[in-house]
Scaffold this active site. Structure first.
Site, mmCIF file in Angstrom:
data_model
loop_
_atom_site.group_PDB
_atom_site.id
_atom_site.type_symbol
_atom_site.label_atom_id
_atom_site.label_comp_id
_atom_site.label_asym_id
_atom_site.label_seq_id
_atom_site.Cartn_x
_atom_site.Cartn_y
_atom_site.Cartn_z
ATOM 1 N N GLU A 108 2.639 -34.947 -23.330
ATOM 2 C CA GLU A 108 2.455 -33.559 -23.771
ATOM 3 C C GLU A 108 1.111 -33.089 -23.257
ATOM 4 O O GLU A 108 0.141 -33.847 -23.308
ATOM 5 C CB GLU A 108 2.374 -33.480 -25.298
ATOM 6 C CG GLU A 108 3.648 -33.719 -26.026
ATOM 7 C CD GLU A 108 3.379 -33.910 -27.519
ATOM 8 O OE1 GLU A 108 4.323 -34.274 -28.216
ATOM 9 O OE2 GLU A 108 2.218 -33.711 -27.962
ATOM 10 N N TYR A 120 -0.914 -34.355 -13.258
ATOM 11 C CA TYR A 120 0.423 -34.888 -13.566
ATOM 12 C C TYR A 120 1.445 -34.425 -12.520
ATOM 13 O O TYR A 120 2.283 -35.206 -12.079
ATOM 14 C CB TYR A 120 0.865 -34.439 -14.962
ATOM 15 C CG TYR A 120 -0.032 -34.900 -16.087
ATOM 16 C CD1 TYR A 120 -0.647 -36.156 -16.062
ATOM 17 C CD2 TYR A 120 -0.289 -34.082 -17.192
ATOM 18 C CE1 TYR A 120 -1.481 -36.573 -17.086
ATOM 19 C CE2 TYR A 120 -1.113 -34.492 -18.226
ATOM 20 C CZ TYR A 120 -1.709 -35.728 -18.166
ATOM 21 O OH TYR A 120 -2.528 -36.135 -19.186
HETATM 22 C C1 COA Z 1 -7.365 -34.617 -16.568
HETATM 23 C C2 COA Z 1 -8.448 -35.593 -16.084
HETATM 24 C C3 COA Z 1 -8.078 -37.015 -16.599
HETATM 25 C C4 COA Z 1 -8.466 -35.602 -14.554
HETATM 26 O O1 COA Z 1 -9.408 -36.569 -14.116
HETATM 27 P P1 COA Z 1 -10.320 -36.346 -12.802
HETATM 28 O O2 COA Z 1 -10.992 -37.619 -12.517
HETATM 29 O O3 COA Z 1 -11.175 -35.148 -12.991
HETATM 30 O O4 COA Z 1 -9.190 -36.022 -11.702
HETATM 31 P P2 COA Z 1 -9.285 -36.340 -10.133
HETATM 32 O O5 COA Z 1 -10.663 -36.066 -9.628
HETATM 33 O O6 COA Z 1 -8.724 -37.701 -9.885
HETATM 34 O O7 COA Z 1 -8.308 -35.235 -9.534
HETATM 35 C C5 COA Z 1 -6.942 -35.567 -9.298
HETATM 36 C C6 COA Z 1 -6.135 -34.298 -9.257
HETATM 37 O O8 COA Z 1 -6.181 -33.659 -10.537
HETATM 38 C C7 COA Z 1 -6.204 -32.252 -10.353
HETATM 39 N N1 COA Z 1 -7.497 -31.728 -10.845
HETATM 40 C C8 COA Z 1 -8.574 -32.433 -11.257
HETATM 41 N N2 COA Z 1 -9.546 -31.602 -11.680
HETATM 42 C C9 COA Z 1 -9.060 -30.342 -11.522
HETATM 43 C C10 COA Z 1 -9.580 -29.043 -11.804
HETATM 44 N N3 COA Z 1 -10.806 -28.862 -12.339
HETATM 45 N N4 COA Z 1 -8.797 -27.960 -11.559
HETATM 46 C C11 COA Z 1 -7.548 -28.126 -11.051
HETATM 47 N N5 COA Z 1 -7.001 -29.325 -10.747
HETATM 48 C C12 COA Z 1 -7.760 -30.410 -10.979
HETATM 49 C C13 COA Z 1 -6.038 -32.004 -8.867
HETATM 50 O O9 COA Z 1 -4.659 -31.968 -8.575
HETATM 51 C C14 COA Z 1 -6.669 -33.241 -8.290
HETATM 52 O O10 COA Z 1 -6.212 -33.525 -7.003
HETATM 53 P P3 COA Z 1 -7.025 -32.916 -5.726
HETATM 54 O O11 COA Z 1 -8.444 -33.343 -5.891
HETATM 55 O O12 COA Z 1 -6.356 -33.544 -4.550
HETATM 56 O O13 COA Z 1 -6.853 -31.444 -5.821
HETATM 57 C C15 COA Z 1 -9.854 -35.173 -16.574
HETATM 58 O O14 COA Z 1 -10.066 -33.821 -16.209
HETATM 59 C C16 COA Z 1 -10.097 -35.319 -18.054
HETATM 60 O O15 COA Z 1 -10.441 -36.403 -18.539
HETATM 61 N N6 COA Z 1 -9.936 -34.219 -18.819
HETATM 62 C C17 COA Z 1 -10.243 -34.214 -20.254
HETATM 63 C C18 COA Z 1 -9.226 -34.975 -21.059
HETATM 64 C C19 COA Z 1 -7.831 -34.415 -20.854
HETATM 65 O O16 COA Z 1 -7.612 -33.214 -20.748
HETATM 66 N N7 COA Z 1 -6.853 -35.346 -20.827
HETATM 67 C C20 COA Z 1 -5.454 -35.003 -20.648
HETATM 68 C C21 COA Z 1 -4.842 -34.635 -21.939
HETATM 69 S S1 COA Z 1 -3.107 -34.277 -21.751
#
Ligand code: COA
Length: 153
Positions: A108, A120
């Site tokens: 979710e 995702y």
């Molecule tokens: C969601 C989360 C785990 C992503 O981790 P991250 O290390 O920042 O992600 P990555 O750097 O590996 O990015 C992978 C992909 O995610 C997406 N992404 C990451 N940050 C993004 C941003 N700020 N805006 C849009 N897309 C984004 C992109 O598709 C990216 O691929 P790309 O770099 O080729 O465009 C992180 O933002 C997080 O911990 N968020 C807070 C907790 C949360 O929301 N958890 C999910 C609850 S459902």
């Protein structure tokens, strides 16, 4: 990119995880929720940098019952977001759940959570349902949840 390991969560990791949880989530889990002891259906892992100084920078909590897995929580330390670690951690999660016998993974996510939704979708999760007004927001309003699924071949 630094060297890393994705390993089962140890009880001693909870302090570091709780500190990340507080900064990463709008509505964080409590330390007590994070300390949940391991269970036969649960698969909770941490992402740890192994180059000195070693530290935890992310984690996921999942469970898998009768081939159906559910992502309960995932986060990357805000200081390390946007550097590819979420992609690596989600890859690790999918591999772990496949080995645990999962045929599919459910999750979710808030409709407004663009980074998570993009991550995702990039991993092949599809929106299968929208749960109306499911989450509360900081301003007291509500927002939809996207229910997403990935089938594992
Ligand atoms: C969601 C989360 C785990 C992503 O981790 P991250 O290390 O920042 O992600 P990555 O750097 O590996 O990015 C992978 C992909 O995610 C997406 N992404 C990451 N940050 C993004 C941003 N700020 N805006 C849009 N897309 C984004 C992109 O598709 C990216 O691929 P790309 O770099 O080729 O465009 C992180 O933002 C997080 O911990 N968020 C807070 C907790 C949360 O929301 N958890 C999910 C609850 S459902």
């Amino acid at each position: 990119m630094s060297d890393y390991q994705i390993t089962p969560l140890d009880h001693d990791d909870v302090v570091a995880i709780a500190a990340i949880e507080q900064r990463a989530h709008l509505f964080p889990w409590s330390a007590a929720q994070l300390a949940v002891s391991s269970h036969q259906f649960d698969h909770h892992y941490v992402l740890r940098l192994t180059t000195a100084p070693s530290c935890i920078i992310g984690y996921f909590y999942t469970r898998c019952i009768a081939g159906e897995a559910e992502l309960l929580n995932i986060a990357i330390d805000p200081d390390y977001q946007g550097q590819g670690w979420g992609w690596i951690l989600l890859n690790g999660m999918i591999t772990t759940l496949r080995h645990a016998g999962a045929d599919s993974i459910w999750l979710e996510v808030r409709e407004s959570n663009m980074p998570a939704k993009a991550l995702y979708q990039k991993h092949g999760f599809q929106v299968v349902h929208r749960r109306q007004q499911y989450y509360r927001c900081a301003d007291g309003c509500r927002e939809d949840a996207w229910i997403m699924e990935k089938r594992l071949p």
